[in-house]
Design an enzyme around this catalytic site. Sequence first.
Site, PDB file in Angstrom:
ATOM      1  N   ASP A  11      46.888 -54.470  28.613  1.00  0.00           N
ATOM      2  CA  ASP A  11      46.090 -54.235  27.418  1.00  0.00           C
ATOM      3  C   ASP A  11      45.535 -52.815  27.472  1.00  0.00           C
ATOM      4  OD1 ASP A  11      44.085 -54.124  25.475  1.00  0.00           O
ATOM      5  OD2 ASP A  11      43.308 -56.117  25.930  1.00  0.00           O
ATOM      6  N   ASN A  25      47.165 -46.015  11.853  1.00  0.00           N
ATOM      7  CA  ASN A  25      47.793 -45.795  10.555  1.00  0.00           C
ATOM      8  C   ASN A  25      47.096 -44.590   9.933  1.00  0.00           C
ATOM      9  OD1 ASN A  25      45.561 -46.687   8.806  1.00  0.00           O
ATOM     10  ND2 ASN A  25      46.032 -48.728   9.577  1.00  0.00           N
ATOM     11  N   ASP A  35      46.100 -50.492  17.054  1.00  0.00           N
ATOM     12  CA  ASP A  35      45.030 -49.926  16.233  1.00  0.00           C
ATOM     13  C   ASP A  35      43.883 -50.923  16.064  1.00  0.00           C
ATOM     14  OD1 ASP A  35      43.776 -48.032  14.605  1.00  0.00           O
ATOM     15  OD2 ASP A  35      44.945 -48.538  12.841  1.00  0.00           O
ATOM     16  N   SER A 123      54.961 -46.758  17.259  1.00  0.00           N
ATOM     17  CA  SER A 123      55.910 -47.108  16.184  1.00  0.00           C
ATOM     18  C   SER A 123      56.808 -48.305  16.482  1.00  0.00           C
ATOM     19  CB  SER A 123      56.780 -45.910  15.769  1.00  0.00           C
ATOM     20  OG  SER A 123      56.024 -44.971  15.043  1.00  0.00           O
TER      21      SER A 123
END
Length: 170
Positions: A11, A25, A35, A123
Amino acid sequence: MSTSLTFVQGDITEQAVDAVVNAANSSLLGGGGVDGAIHRRGGPEILAECRALRDSRYGRGLPTGQAVATTAGRLPARWVIHTVGPVHSDSEDRSDLLASCYREALRVADELGARTVALPAISTGVYRWPVDDAARIAVETVRDADTAVEEVRFVLFDDRAYAAFAAQGD
């Protein structure tokens, strides 16, 4: 001085490093995946600084491939470096935008004086970048970067991402 690369499965919000890189984003206002986890665990200080960045420099959002830093809030890091990865496309090669995320994150880390940086697999979630290709681009870019960062720790959430990134480290 060379940068050491390490690969861990875990994590990213639990990494005790100088800077954690957020696969953000463009809104900088939180989202899903890495995010969302960073914003939830880091607390409202991160969101407050992101809002201030939107109000001052990034009214239209942070452009893909660029990076900017905020506090890390309650994370065990000093800073969060937010970067916006490209959405994968079968019809357009966006590899340089993905590489730019890693280069720009390290550039910002150098500006901050960060010596240890935790990086996610940018991504590869909702932006659908194939993990093997993302791993190749990420590791090559970090290896080639001119940076004072001493340790780059790729923190991979699942078995598949860990295997793909660790294979690049051999």
